[in-house]
Design a protein around this motif. Structure first.
Motif, mmCIF file in Angstrom:
data_model
loop_
_atom_site.group_PDB
_atom_site.id
_atom_site.type_symbol
_atom_site.label_atom_id
_atom_site.label_comp_id
_atom_site.label_asym_id
_atom_site.label_seq_id
_atom_site.Cartn_x
_atom_site.Cartn_y
_atom_site.Cartn_z
ATOM 1 N N SER A 96 0.835 -1.197 0.000
ATOM 2 C CA SER A 96 0.000 0.000 0.000
ATOM 3 C C SER A 96 0.874 1.253 0.000
ATOM 4 O O SER A 96 1.602 1.508 0.965
ATOM 5 C CB SER A 96 -0.921 0.005 1.222
ATOM 6 O OG SER A 96 -1.516 1.279 1.367
ATOM 7 N N TYR A 154 -7.411 -6.834 -1.988
ATOM 8 C CA TYR A 154 -7.683 -6.677 -0.559
ATOM 9 C C TYR A 154 -8.917 -7.481 -0.104
ATOM 10 O O TYR A 154 -9.375 -7.318 1.010
ATOM 11 C CB TYR A 154 -7.856 -5.198 -0.212
ATOM 12 C CG TYR A 154 -6.553 -4.433 -0.274
ATOM 13 C CD1 TYR A 154 -5.707 -4.386 0.833
ATOM 14 C CD2 TYR A 154 -6.154 -3.780 -1.439
ATOM 15 C CE1 TYR A 154 -4.507 -3.694 0.781
ATOM 16 C CE2 TYR A 154 -4.947 -3.084 -1.495
ATOM 17 C CZ TYR A 154 -4.131 -3.043 -0.376
ATOM 18 O OH TYR A 154 -2.942 -2.356 -0.418
ATOM 19 N N LYS A 178 -12.017 -7.922 2.790
ATOM 20 C CA LYS A 178 -11.475 -6.782 3.549
ATOM 21 C C LYS A 178 -11.373 -7.119 5.037
ATOM 22 O O LYS A 178 -12.208 -7.837 5.582
ATOM 23 C CB LYS A 178 -12.387 -5.566 3.362
ATOM 24 C CG LYS A 178 -12.524 -5.115 1.907
ATOM 25 C CD LYS A 178 -11.425 -4.162 1.504
ATOM 26 C CE LYS A 178 -11.371 -3.909 0.019
ATOM 27 N NZ LYS A 178 -11.908 -2.629 -0.425
ATOM 28 N N ASN A 223 -13.555 2.399 8.262
ATOM 29 C CA ASN A 223 -13.652 3.126 6.990
ATOM 30 C C ASN A 223 -14.711 2.458 6.094
ATOM 31 O O ASN A 223 -14.399 1.905 5.036
ATOM 32 C CB ASN A 223 -12.266 3.119 6.311
ATOM 33 C CG ASN A 223 -12.217 3.962 5.045
ATOM 34 O OD1 ASN A 223 -13.211 4.563 4.650
ATOM 35 N ND2 ASN A 223 -11.056 3.994 4.408
ATOM 36 N N PHE A 245 -17.023 3.632 4.246
ATOM 37 C CA PHE A 245 -17.353 4.301 2.980
ATOM 38 C C PHE A 245 -16.383 3.912 1.879
ATOM 39 O O PHE A 245 -16.764 3.683 0.745
ATOM 40 C CB PHE A 245 -17.359 5.819 3.172
ATOM 41 C CG PHE A 245 -18.143 6.230 4.386
ATOM 42 C CD1 PHE A 245 -19.528 6.112 4.396
ATOM 43 C CD2 PHE A 245 -17.502 6.689 5.527
ATOM 44 C CE1 PHE A 245 -20.256 6.454 5.523
ATOM 45 C CE2 PHE A 245 -18.219 7.030 6.659
ATOM 46 C CZ PHE A 245 -19.605 6.910 6.661
ATOM 47 N N LYS A 246 -15.089 3.837 2.230
ATOM 48 C CA LYS A 246 -14.082 3.544 1.218
ATOM 49 C C LYS A 246 -13.462 2.160 1.376
ATOM 50 O O LYS A 246 -12.893 1.639 0.423
ATOM 51 C CB LYS A 246 -12.973 4.607 1.256
ATOM 52 C CG LYS A 246 -13.512 5.992 0.913
ATOM 53 C CD LYS A 246 -12.378 6.929 0.581
ATOM 54 C CE LYS A 246 -12.872 8.086 -0.248
ATOM 55 N NZ LYS A 246 -11.866 8.613 -1.152
ATOM 56 N N ALA A 247 -13.537 1.628 2.586
ATOM 57 C CA ALA A 247 -12.972 0.296 2.877
ATOM 58 C C ALA A 247 -11.516 0.183 2.420
ATOM 59 O O ALA A 247 -11.111 -0.802 1.806
ATOM 60 C CB ALA A 247 -13.834 -0.797 2.244
ATOM 61 N N GLN A 248 -10.753 1.231 2.677
ATOM 62 C CA GLN A 248 -9.347 1.266 2.253
ATOM 63 C C GLN A 248 -8.413 1.429 3.447
ATOM 64 O O GLN A 248 -8.807 1.993 4.473
ATOM 65 C CB GLN A 248 -9.111 2.457 1.304
ATOM 66 C CG GLN A 248 -9.804 2.325 -0.041
ATOM 67 C CD GLN A 248 -9.613 3.550 -0.912
ATOM 68 O OE1 GLN A 248 -9.504 4.673 -0.417
ATOM 69 N NE2 GLN A 248 -9.584 3.349 -2.215
ATOM 70 N N TYR A 253 -9.174 7.346 9.069
ATOM 71 C CA TYR A 253 -8.608 6.762 7.850
ATOM 72 C C TYR A 253 -8.135 7.880 6.949
ATOM 73 O O TYR A 253 -8.462 9.048 7.169
ATOM 74 C CB TYR A 253 -9.639 5.883 7.125
ATOM 75 C CG TYR A 253 -10.933 6.571 6.783
ATOM 76 C CD1 TYR A 253 -11.086 7.248 5.579
ATOM 77 C CD2 TYR A 253 -12.002 6.568 7.674
ATOM 78 C CE1 TYR A 253 -12.268 7.881 5.257
ATOM 79 C CE2 TYR A 253 -13.187 7.203 7.361
ATOM 80 C CZ TYR A 253 -13.326 7.855 6.159
ATOM 81 O OH TYR A 253 -14.485 8.490 5.853
ATOM 82 N N ASP A 254 -7.359 7.522 5.959
ATOM 83 C CA ASP A 254 -6.753 8.411 4.957
ATOM 84 C C ASP A 254 -5.356 8.849 5.419
ATOM 85 O O ASP A 254 -5.182 9.382 6.516
ATOM 86 C CB ASP A 254 -7.618 9.642 4.675
ATOM 87 C CG ASP A 254 -7.097 10.424 3.470
ATOM 88 O OD1 ASP A 254 -7.622 10.225 2.360
ATOM 89 O OD2 ASP A 254 -6.141 11.187 3.643
ATOM 90 N N ASP A 290 -0.582 12.903 -4.092
ATOM 91 C CA ASP A 290 -1.693 11.941 -4.005
ATOM 92 C C ASP A 290 -2.686 12.097 -5.142
ATOM 93 O O ASP A 290 -3.216 11.117 -5.649
ATOM 94 C CB ASP A 290 -2.497 12.167 -2.713
ATOM 95 C CG ASP A 290 -1.835 11.572 -1.487
ATOM 96 O OD1 ASP A 290 -0.662 11.174 -1.569
ATOM 97 O OD2 ASP A 290 -2.516 11.514 -0.442
ATOM 98 N N GLU A 291 -2.990 13.324 -5.507
ATOM 99 C CA GLU A 291 -4.157 13.548 -6.363
ATOM 100 C C GLU A 291 -3.852 13.998 -7.783
ATOM 101 O O GLU A 291 -4.736 14.020 -8.625
ATOM 102 C CB GLU A 291 -5.121 14.532 -5.666
ATOM 103 C CG GLU A 291 -5.628 13.929 -4.361
ATOM 104 C CD GLU A 291 -6.715 14.729 -3.695
ATOM 105 O OE1 GLU A 291 -7.357 15.545 -4.382
ATOM 106 O OE2 GLU A 291 -6.913 14.546 -2.486
#
Ligand SMILES: N[C@@H](CCC(=O)N[C@@H](CS)C(=O)NCC(=O)O)C(=O)O
Length: 220
Positions: free
Chosen positions: A10, A40, A43, A51, A53-56, A68-69, A105-106
């Motif tokens: 990751s 993943y 999960k 997390n 909403f994003k499950a990350q 998270y994030d 990141d973006e």
């Protein structure tokens, strides 16, 4: 006790892990299951709970604090007031550092993700090429920024951690910084020599090597 949930490959998890270690924060690292075939899935239950909403990954837990994030984890790490400050003290430089971290990141990393995806479906080849061109353009911008500068925002910061990991994954997917961009290359070597950064990168590279070897369980 602080727990960080990350993944063996990751990029965002590596950012968070390096930041916590650089901040001298004690934590338990949990690497959630990941395989080349199933990614993943399934999960990790704590990732799904914290997390939903994003499950990350990455996800961080410290008592009642459940976040998270990777960028949010940077902010939390900084607010714990341990270790060296990883945002520049100067307000303008700090704002610039935050922008660079966001760009990593973006703006930059989405092109790397595009290349990872294109590997699977060959009809996306043109997209992969376009992504590589965008990555090279961005490298040139950063090389210019690094003229007479040791770190992206002056002093070693979260921006360096973020972009170091992003370019490392870009290199894994065939788009490393070109050798002629010497400011960028020297910066990469400088960051890569930090003990904490090197340890995380070695572990990722070792996992990738094992997981992609023909006899590995990860492919079974
Ligand atoms: N913006 C998030 C991105 C996190 C992210 O993309 N995580 C990836 C691993 S690097 C993940 O968990 N992917 C699994 C999925 O999306 O199903 C961050 O900065 O932490």
């Amino acid at each position: 006790v602080i727990t960080l949930y990350s993944g063996s490959v990751s990029m965002f998890g590596a950012k968070a892990e390096i930041a916590l270690r650089e901040k001298q924060i004690t934590f338990e690292l949990i690497l959630v299951p990941f395989s080349i075939e199933h990614h993943y899935e399934p999960k990790h239950p704590e990732v799904l709970r914290i997390n939903p909403f994003k499950a990350q990954v990455p996800v961080l837990k410290n008592g009642d604090v459940e976040i998270y994030d990777s960028t949010q984890i940077f902010e939390y790490a900084e607010s714990l007031c341990t270790g060296p400050s990883l945002w520049p003290v100067d307000v303008a430089r700090k704002a610039h550092a935050r922008q660079l971290e966001l760009q990593s990141d973006e703006v930059f990393f989405p092109h790397v993700i595009q290349r990872m995806k294109s590997r699977v479906t060959s009809e996306d080849h043109a997209l992969a090429k376009r992504s590589k061109a965008a990555l090279l353009d961005y490298y040139a911008i950063i090389d210019t920024l690094l003229v007479q500068r040791e770190y992206l925002a002056g002093t070693f910061s979260y921006a360096d951690i973020a972009f170091f990991m992003a370019q490392h994954f870009s290199a894994m997917w065939g788009a490393p910084p070109p050798t002629q961009l010497s400011n960028l290359i020297h910066w990469r070597d400088r960051i890569g020599k930090r003990r904490i950064v090197a340890d995380v990168v070695i572990r990722i590279d070792r996992f990738v090597k094992t997981a992609s070897s023909p006899n590995s369980d990860a492919q079974a």
